[in-house]
Design a protein around this motif. Structure first.
Motif, PDB file in Angstrom:
ATOM      1  N   LEU A  95       0.828  -1.206   0.000  1.00 53.14           N
ATOM      2  CA  LEU A  95       0.000   0.000   0.000  1.00 53.14           C
ATOM      3  C   LEU A  95       0.862   1.255   0.000  1.00 53.14           C
ATOM      4  N   ASN A  96       1.942   1.257   0.780  1.00 54.63           N
ATOM      5  CA  ASN A  96       2.820   2.425   0.837  1.00 54.63           C
ATOM      6  C   ASN A  96       3.421   2.745  -0.524  1.00 54.63           C
ATOM      7  N   TYR A  97       3.688   1.700  -1.301  1.00 56.58           N
ATOM      8  CA  TYR A  97       4.187   1.914  -2.662  1.00 56.58           C
ATOM      9  C   TYR A  97       3.146   2.680  -3.490  1.00 56.58           C
ATOM     10  N   HIS A  98       1.884   2.243  -3.426  1.00 60.05           N
ATOM     11  CA  HIS A  98       0.828   2.916  -4.179  1.00 60.05           C
ATOM     12  C   HIS A  98       0.637   4.356  -3.697  1.00 60.05           C
ATOM     13  N   LYS A 103       0.956   9.768  -4.814  1.00 67.03           N
ATOM     14  CA  LYS A 103       0.911  10.926  -3.913  1.00 67.03           C
ATOM     15  C   LYS A 103      -0.460  11.009  -3.235  1.00 67.03           C
ATOM     16  N   ALA A 104      -0.874   9.874  -2.702  1.00 62.12           N
ATOM     17  CA  ALA A 104      -2.228   9.729  -2.147  1.00 62.12           C
ATOM     18  C   ALA A 104      -2.261  10.071  -0.658  1.00 62.12           C
ATOM     19  N   ASP A 105      -3.477  10.243  -0.160  1.00 59.62           N
ATOM     20  CA  ASP A 105      -3.727  10.566   1.242  1.00 59.62           C
ATOM     21  C   ASP A 105      -3.743   9.275   2.067  1.00 59.62           C
ATOM     22  N   ARG A 106      -2.841   9.144   3.027  1.00 59.13           N
ATOM     23  CA  ARG A 106      -2.757   7.941   3.852  1.00 59.13           C
ATOM     24  C   ARG A 106      -4.022   7.749   4.682  1.00 59.13           C
ATOM     25  N   LEU A 107      -4.589   8.840   5.202  1.00 61.45           N
ATOM     26  CA  LEU A 107      -5.781   8.717   6.039  1.00 61.45           C
ATOM     27  C   LEU A 107      -6.964   8.172   5.240  1.00 61.45           C
ATOM     28  N   ALA A 108      -7.082   8.601   3.991  1.00 61.90           N
ATOM     29  CA  ALA A 108      -8.157   8.081   3.137  1.00 61.90           C
ATOM     30  C   ALA A 108      -7.970   6.590   2.903  1.00 61.90           C
ATOM     31  N   ALA A 109      -6.729   6.159   2.709  1.00 65.33           N
ATOM     32  CA  ALA A 109      -6.448   4.733   2.524  1.00 65.33           C
ATOM     33  C   ALA A 109      -6.776   3.942   3.775  1.00 65.33           C
ATOM     34  N   ALA A 120      -6.214  -5.180  10.996  1.00 66.60           N
ATOM     35  CA  ALA A 120      -5.381  -6.073  11.816  1.00 66.60           C
ATOM     36  C   ALA A 120      -4.408  -6.911  10.995  1.00 66.60           C
ATOM     37  N   PHE A 121      -4.532  -6.884   9.666  1.00 64.27           N
ATOM     38  CA  PHE A 121      -3.730  -7.777   8.828  1.00 64.27           C
ATOM     39  C   PHE A 121      -2.712  -7.055   7.949  1.00 64.27           C
ATOM     40  N   MET A 122      -2.717  -5.734   7.940  1.00 66.17           N
ATOM     41  CA  MET A 122      -1.891  -4.996   6.988  1.00 66.17           C
ATOM     42  C   MET A 122      -0.397  -5.130   7.255  1.00 66.17           C
ATOM     43  N   ASN A 123      -0.007  -5.448   8.489  1.00 69.43           N
ATOM     44  CA  ASN A 123       1.421  -5.645   8.776  1.00 69.43           C
ATOM     45  C   ASN A 123       1.850  -7.101   8.633  1.00 69.43           C
ATOM     46  N   ASN A 124       0.941  -7.971   8.219  1.00 65.93           N
ATOM     47  CA  ASN A 124       1.268  -9.377   7.995  1.00 65.93           C
ATOM     48  C   ASN A 124       1.851  -9.576   6.598  1.00 65.93           C
ATOM     49  N   ALA A 142      -6.242  -0.335  -5.260  1.00 64.86           N
ATOM     50  CA  ALA A 142      -6.872   0.238  -6.450  1.00 64.86           C
ATOM     51  C   ALA A 142      -7.545   1.566  -6.150  1.00 64.86           C
ATOM     52  N   PHE A 143      -8.183   1.664  -4.975  1.00 70.33           N
ATOM     53  CA  PHE A 143      -8.920   2.877  -4.626  1.00 70.33           C
ATOM     54  C   PHE A 143      -8.041   3.934  -3.956  1.00 70.33           C
ATOM     55  N   THR A 144      -6.752   3.692  -3.871  1.00 72.82           N
ATOM     56  CA  THR A 144      -5.836   4.652  -3.266  1.00 72.82           C
ATOM     57  C   THR A 144      -5.441   5.709  -4.298  1.00 72.82           C
ATOM     58  N   GLY A 145      -5.726   6.963  -3.995  1.00 68.98           N
ATOM     59  CA  GLY A 145      -5.390   8.060  -4.896  1.00 68.98           C
ATOM     60  C   GLY A 145      -6.574   8.518  -5.718  1.00 68.98           C
ATOM     61  N   ASP A 146      -6.416   9.663  -6.338  1.00 70.83           N
ATOM     62  CA  ASP A 146      -7.464  10.235  -7.195  1.00 70.83           C
ATOM     63  C   ASP A 146      -7.195   9.818  -8.635  1.00 70.83           C
ATOM     64  N   ILE A 147      -7.999   8.897  -9.125  1.00 69.85           N
ATOM     65  CA  ILE A 147      -7.807   8.290 -10.448  1.00 69.85           C
ATOM     66  C   ILE A 147      -9.017   8.609 -11.320  1.00 69.85           C
TER      67      ILE A 147
END
Length: 210
Positions: A95-98, A103-109, A120-124, A142-147
C-alpha cells in the motif's frame, strides 16, 4: 469527464485472436463488461490498462498509451481478477508503494482498510493472506489516490457479502467525485446498487452492447 477511445484493436496470443474490432468509445460513467470465462474480458482490461501489447490505437482524454505511456497510466487504476503479489512483503508495504507513486492521502487509505476489515492484517506478510484477503488488498490499493478511470476485473469474486457492500459504496462515492469505472463480472451485479451507463459483452472478438 473522460473520453476513452480504442481504434483498430487486435490482440493475439500466438495464432489465436482474442480481440479484433474497429472502434469502441466511452465517456464518463460506470460500465459493465459481462460474460463467462474465456470471452476476452481480462485481455480487454489488460490492453486498456497498458499491461499487455496490442495492435491499434488507445487513448484516454486524448493522451495516447503508446506515445505518452507514463501520463496515460497515471490516469488509470487496475485491479486484477486474481491478484498476485510478492509473498515476502506486507500489505502495508504494498500500500505504501501505491501511496508514494500516486501521492495519495494515507488517512483516506486507512479509512478504506477499516471498511474492508483489514486493519489487523496490513502488517502481515502477504504470503499468509487468504484469497479473500488478497482480493480486498488489491481493492484497497486500487482505490488509493485520485484516479480518472478504475478498471476492476471480477471485483466480486472471493469476497464476502459485507465486503461486496463496501465495494458498491466505494464505487458510488468515487463516481460522485467524477471518476469512471469499467467492471467485469461473469455473475450478476446486485440489483439497485450501481447506476450503469451501459452493459457490454465480447462476442466473436468484438465488443457489443447488451
Amino acid at each position: 469527464m473522460i473520453s476513452l477511445d480504442l481504434e483498430n484493436i487486435e490482440k493475439k496470443y500466438g495464432d489465436h485472436t482474442i480481440l479484433s474490432f474497429e472502434k469502441w468509445r466511452l465517456d464518463s460513467g460506470i460500465y459493465w463488461i459481462k460474460g463467462g470465462n474465456g470471452t476476452g474480458k481480462t485481455t480487454l482490461f489488460r490492453v486498456i490498462s497498458g499491461q499487455t501489447s496490442f495492435k491499434g490505437e488507445l487513448s484516454l482524454n486524448q493522451i495516447s498509451l503508446k506515445k505518452e505511456p507514463v501520463a496515460y497510466r497515471a490516469m488509470i487504476s487496475y485491479a486484477e481478477a486474481e491478484p498476485q503479489y510478492p509473498s515476502f512483503i506486507t500489505g502495508n508495504e504494498l500500500l505504501n508503494y501505491h501511496i508514494a507513486v500516486r501521492k495519495a492521502d494515507r488517512l483516506a487509505a486507512e479509512d478504506i482498510i477499516e471498511q474492508f476489515g483489514m486493519t489487523a492484517f496490513m502488517n502481515n506478510k502477504i504470503g499468509g493472506y487468504s484469497s479473500g484477503m488478497l482480493k480486498k488488498l488489491s481493492l484497497i490499493c486500487a482505490f488509493t489516490g485520485d484516479i480518472q478511470l478504475y478498471i476492476l476485473d471480477e471485483p466480486l469474486i472471493t469476497i464476502d457479502a459485507d465486503s461486496a457492500q463496501v465495494l458498491y459504496r466505494l464505487i458510488n462515492k468515487y463516481r460522485e467525485k467524477g471518476s469512471s469505472f469499467l467492471l467485469s463480472s461473469h455473475q450478476e451485479l446486485e440489483a439497485g446498487q450501481l447506476t450503469l451507463k451501459a452493459t457490454f459483452q465480447i462476442k466473436d472478438r468484438k465488443i457489443e452492447a447488451c
